[in-house]
Design a protein around this motif. Structure first.
Motif, PDB file in Angstrom:
ATOM      1  N   ASP A  82     -17.508 -51.146  11.554  1.00  0.00           N
ATOM      2  CA  ASP A  82     -17.852 -52.476  11.057  1.00  0.00           C
ATOM      3  C   ASP A  82     -19.362 -52.597  10.827  1.00  0.00           C
ATOM      4  N   GLU A  83     -20.145 -52.073  11.751  1.00  0.00           N
ATOM      5  CA  GLU A  83     -21.595 -52.081  11.560  1.00  0.00           C
ATOM      6  C   GLU A  83     -21.986 -51.185  10.387  1.00  0.00           C
ATOM      7  N   PHE A  84     -21.297 -50.071  10.247  1.00  0.00           N
ATOM      8  CA  PHE A  84     -21.550 -49.188   9.106  1.00  0.00           C
ATOM      9  C   PHE A  84     -21.322 -49.951   7.797  1.00  0.00           C
ATOM     10  N   ASP A  85     -20.186 -50.631   7.683  1.00  0.00           N
ATOM     11  CA  ASP A  85     -19.876 -51.378   6.464  1.00  0.00           C
ATOM     12  C   ASP A  85     -20.886 -52.494   6.219  1.00  0.00           C
ATOM     13  N   ALA A  86     -21.282 -53.191   7.281  1.00  0.00           N
ATOM     14  CA  ALA A  86     -22.243 -54.279   7.119  1.00  0.00           C
ATOM     15  C   ALA A  86     -23.595 -53.745   6.658  1.00  0.00           C
ATOM     16  N   ALA A  87     -24.001 -52.587   7.170  1.00  0.00           N
ATOM     17  CA  ALA A  87     -25.270 -51.994   6.758  1.00  0.00           C
ATOM     18  C   ALA A  87     -25.217 -51.549   5.302  1.00  0.00           C
ATOM     19  N   VAL A  88     -24.117 -50.931   4.902  1.00  0.00           N
ATOM     20  CA  VAL A  88     -23.955 -50.528   3.503  1.00  0.00           C
ATOM     21  C   VAL A  88     -24.005 -51.757   2.596  1.00  0.00           C
ATOM     22  N   GLY A  89     -23.361 -52.834   3.016  1.00  0.00           N
ATOM     23  CA  GLY A  89     -23.387 -54.064   2.233  1.00  0.00           C
ATOM     24  C   GLY A  89     -24.784 -54.622   2.076  1.00  0.00           C
ATOM     25  N   TYR A  90     -25.576 -54.524   3.134  1.00  0.00           N
ATOM     26  CA  TYR A  90     -26.960 -55.014   3.054  1.00  0.00           C
ATOM     27  C   TYR A  90     -27.755 -54.198   2.035  1.00  0.00           C
ATOM     28  N   LEU A  91     -27.619 -52.894   2.063  1.00  0.00           N
ATOM     29  CA  LEU A  91     -28.326 -52.037   1.101  1.00  0.00           C
ATOM     30  C   LEU A  91     -27.897 -52.370  -0.326  1.00  0.00           C
ATOM     31  N   LEU A  92     -26.616 -52.599  -0.523  1.00  0.00           N
ATOM     32  CA  LEU A  92     -26.123 -52.967  -1.850  1.00  0.00           C
ATOM     33  C   LEU A  92     -26.799 -54.242  -2.351  1.00  0.00           C
ATOM     34  N   GLY A  93     -26.871 -55.252  -1.483  1.00  0.00           N
ATOM     35  CA  GLY A  93     -27.461 -56.523  -1.891  1.00  0.00           C
ATOM     36  C   GLY A  93     -28.920 -56.407  -2.250  1.00  0.00           C
ATOM     37  N   VAL A  94     -29.689 -55.696  -1.448  1.00  0.00           N
ATOM     38  CA  VAL A  94     -31.119 -55.539  -1.715  1.00  0.00           C
ATOM     39  C   VAL A  94     -31.336 -54.787  -3.026  1.00  0.00           C
ATOM     40  N   LEU A  95     -30.597 -53.710  -3.235  1.00  0.00           N
ATOM     41  CA  LEU A  95     -30.771 -52.923  -4.460  1.00  0.00           C
ATOM     42  C   LEU A  95     -30.287 -53.679  -5.690  1.00  0.00           C
ATOM     43  N   PHE A  96     -29.262 -54.495  -5.540  1.00  0.00           N
ATOM     44  CA  PHE A  96     -28.788 -55.319  -6.652  1.00  0.00           C
ATOM     45  C   PHE A  96     -29.866 -56.306  -7.083  1.00  0.00           C
ATOM     46  N   LEU A  97     -30.485 -56.978  -6.120  1.00  0.00           N
ATOM     47  CA  LEU A  97     -31.550 -57.919  -6.449  1.00  0.00           C
ATOM     48  C   LEU A  97     -32.761 -57.209  -7.039  1.00  0.00           C
ATOM     49  N   ARG A  98     -33.064 -56.039  -6.530  1.00  0.00           N
ATOM     50  CA  ARG A  98     -34.186 -55.266  -7.058  1.00  0.00           C
ATOM     51  C   ARG A  98     -33.941 -54.915  -8.530  1.00  0.00           C
ATOM     52  N   GLY A  99     -32.717 -54.545  -8.846  1.00  0.00           N
ATOM     53  CA  GLY A  99     -32.391 -54.222 -10.230  1.00  0.00           C
ATOM     54  C   GLY A  99     -32.481 -55.418 -11.143  1.00  0.00           C
ATOM     55  N   ARG A 100     -32.075 -56.600 -10.654  1.00  0.00           N
ATOM     56  CA  ARG A 100     -32.164 -57.809 -11.477  1.00  0.00           C
ATOM     57  C   ARG A 100     -33.609 -58.212 -11.720  1.00  0.00           C
ATOM     58  N   ALA A 101     -34.487 -57.849 -10.792  1.00  0.00           N
ATOM     59  CA  ALA A 101     -35.904 -58.192 -10.947  1.00  0.00           C
ATOM     60  C   ALA A 101     -36.602 -57.265 -11.936  1.00  0.00           C
ATOM     61  N   LYS A 102     -35.976 -56.123 -12.241  1.00  0.00           N
ATOM     62  CA  LYS A 102     -36.569 -55.162 -13.181  1.00  0.00           C
ATOM     63  C   LYS A 102     -35.530 -54.787 -14.233  1.00  0.00           C
TER      64      LYS A 102
END
Length: 265
Positions: free
Chosen positions: A202-222
């Motif tokens: 569960d912690e593994f999945d939550a951590a992967v989800g966090y990375l997805l969100g940060v990288l998604f926002l980073r891509g939208r900013a560029k």
């Protein structure tokens, strides 16, 4: 001010797991509801459960399988897409996911019929979708960490066979989670994130989800650069945040075209 990303692995019969980029939290439904009431209006909530259901909730029941399987569920379950997930990376019809019940309670999603609150009146803005409300709302996006982790790892030297079983959720397979996490962090290592390796899946999945969100926002900013994480799909087909791996978008477009033709017959 940076946008806050919160990754949540909701659970119907045990505590849910939350990752905010600094730590993990195990929360009861009441605690999770309180957290959601306090998130900033510019936050992005990455939610590991179905957030969409019938293709058109206001006219649900007019299309075959409206209440069973979404297009995106089917995509990752079909060999012809070349992105069929192996055993251990479970992509089941959304109707078979028990955590959509707690999702309905806390988010009001997925909308399943015309008696549900309209998207614009919900407390969270569902992505994808244009924000047209007069007041800002936190955004929420669906994630499938198992699929994302598999996409990040498949084809790399530690995982040469992408069709072999991936039982990373088994308690005794902490070694597999460690290999997957190291592979993922080689591709996302500049993002601060707590390690889930001393915890469970569960912690593994939550951590992967966090990375997805940060990288998604980073891509939208560029928008001029190729994003490393994209939102695959829409409200009609269902959608996940996924790593933008080679061939995925092209295969998805072909599959959706066939899916729509079959649906409209």
């Amino acid at each position: 001010m940076t946008v806050s990303v919160i990754s949540i692995d909701p659970a119907p019969s045990k505590k849910s797991t939350v990752c905010d980029g600094t730590a993990f939290y195990d929360e009861t439904p009441a605690q999770l509801r309180d957290r959601l009431c306090r998130v900033r209006s510019d936050a992005l909530i990455c939610w590991d459960a179905p957030l969409t259901g019938p293709q058109d909730p206001d006219h649900a029941g007019m299309v075959e399988d409206n209440f069973a399987q979404r297009c995106i569920d089917s995509f990752f379950a079909r060999k012809e897409t070349t992105f069929k997930t192996p055993k251990g990376i479970s992509v089941v019809p959304y109707s078979g996911c028990p955590h959509w019940v707690i999702t309905r309670s806390l988010l009001g999603l997925p909308r399943t019929g015309r008696f549900d609150v309209r998207y614009k009146d919900l407390p969270f803005h569902l992505l994808p979708g244009e924000e047209r409300n007069e007041y800002p709302r936190p955004r929420v996006v669906e994630i499938h960490p198992a699929v994302a982790a598999w996409l990040w790892c498949r084809g790399h030297q530690d995982f040469p066979r992408c069709t072999e079983p991936w039982p990373y959720k088994r308690r005794e397979r902490a070694d597999l989670r460690e290999r997957m996490w190291k592979c993922i962090r080689r591709q996302t290592g500049d993002i601060p994130c707590p390690s889930p390796l001393n915890g469970d899946d569960d912690e593994f999945d939550a951590a992967v989800g966090y990375l997805l969100g940060v990288l998604f926002l980073r891509g939208r900013a560029k928008p001029e650069s190729r994003p490393s994480v994209i939102l695959l799909g829409d409200r009609e087909t269902g959608s996940f945040l996924v790593p933008n791996v080679d061939g995925l978008v092209e295969s998805w477009k072909r599959f959706v075209e066939k899916w729509r033709k079959a649906r409209d017959r």
